[in-house]
Design a protein around this motif. Structure first.
Motif, short mmCIF file in Angstrom:
data_model
loop_
_atom_site.label_atom_id
_atom_site.label_comp_id
_atom_site.label_asym_id
_atom_site.label_seq_id
_atom_site.Cartn_x
_atom_site.Cartn_y
_atom_site.Cartn_z
N UNK A 199 1.25 -0.76 -0.27
CA UNK A 199 0.25 0.23 -0.48
C UNK A 199 0.49 1.78 -0.05
N UNK A 200 2.32 0.98 -0.20
CA UNK A 200 3.05 2.22 0.43
C UNK A 200 2.88 3.19 -0.68
N UNK A 201 3.58 1.47 -2.12
CA UNK A 201 3.57 1.75 -3.14
C UNK A 201 3.04 2.65 -4.01
N UNK A 202 1.11 1.20 -3.69
CA UNK A 202 -0.04 1.71 -4.31
C UNK A 202 -0.58 2.80 -4.21
N UNK A 203 -0.37 3.80 -2.95
CA UNK A 203 -1.11 4.85 -2.84
C UNK A 203 0.15 6.44 -4.43
N UNK A 204 1.12 5.26 -4.17
CA UNK A 204 2.21 6.60 -4.71
C UNK A 204 1.28 6.51 -6.16
N UNK A 205 0.58 5.01 -7.27
CA UNK A 205 -0.11 5.08 -7.98
C UNK A 205 -0.59 5.00 -8.74
N UNK A 206 -1.52 5.04 -7.59
CA UNK A 206 -3.52 4.90 -7.43
C UNK A 206 -4.34 5.94 -6.75
N UNK A 208 -8.77 2.77 -7.13
CA UNK A 208 -8.38 3.41 -8.32
C UNK A 208 -7.38 3.56 -9.10
N UNK A 209 -7.30 3.40 -10.18
CA UNK A 209 -6.37 4.02 -11.13
C UNK A 209 -7.33 4.13 -12.64
N UNK A 210 -6.95 5.08 -13.32
CA UNK A 210 -7.06 5.95 -14.42
C UNK A 210 -6.06 4.25 -15.24
N UNK A 257 -8.85 6.21 -21.32
CA UNK A 257 -10.07 6.88 -21.15
C UNK A 257 -10.86 6.46 -19.63
N UNK A 258 -9.93 5.08 -19.25
CA UNK A 258 -10.80 3.94 -18.41
C UNK A 258 -10.77 4.77 -17.08
N UNK A 259 -11.94 4.32 -15.57
CA UNK A 259 -11.08 3.89 -14.28
C UNK A 259 -11.13 2.73 -14.44
N UNK A 260 -10.27 2.21 -13.44
CA UNK A 260 -10.57 1.42 -13.56
C UNK A 260 -10.18 0.66 -12.05
N UNK A 261 -11.02 0.09 -11.41
CA UNK A 261 -11.41 -0.27 -9.54
C UNK A 261 -11.07 -1.28 -9.24
#
Length: 93
Positions: free
Chosen positions: A43-50, A67-69, A72-76
């Motif tokens: 989650x330390x890494x994910x917080x920077x990317x998501x 979520x992550x862009x 043009x889509x948003x992935x949950x």
């Protein structure tokens, strides 16, 4: 009655995010052939990317959506609700 607050997570929320995910997915350990992916996430890494949005009620983290862009889509990536707060209607509009 205090209104819940939906806000974008800040880096200081990461320990609570990690703990909420652990509680939310713990029931699936030993039920599924392998642990759910959110349990092994960094989650330390994910917080920077998501993007993480959190629902806070009376100072308590109740739920989150990750979520992550992708173009043009948003992935949950992840939706988690504290097990003690499930079935209270937090996901209803």
């Amino acid at each position: 009655m205090a209104e819940p607050i939906l806000r974008r997570a800040i880096v200081e929320d990461v320990p609570e995010i990690r703990a909420l995910v652990q509680r939310a997915y713990a029931r699936w350990l030993g039920v599924t052939p392998r642990p759910p992916k959110p349990l092994a996430a960094d989650y330390d890494r994910a917080f920077g990317a998501h993007r993480f949005d959190v629902l806070v009620h009376k100072g308590e983290l109740v739920a989150l959506i990750e979520t992550v862009a992708e173009g043009r889509e948003l992935l949950i990536v992840n939706v988690a609700v504290d097990p003690g707060r499930q079935r209270e209607g937090w996901g209803c509009a």
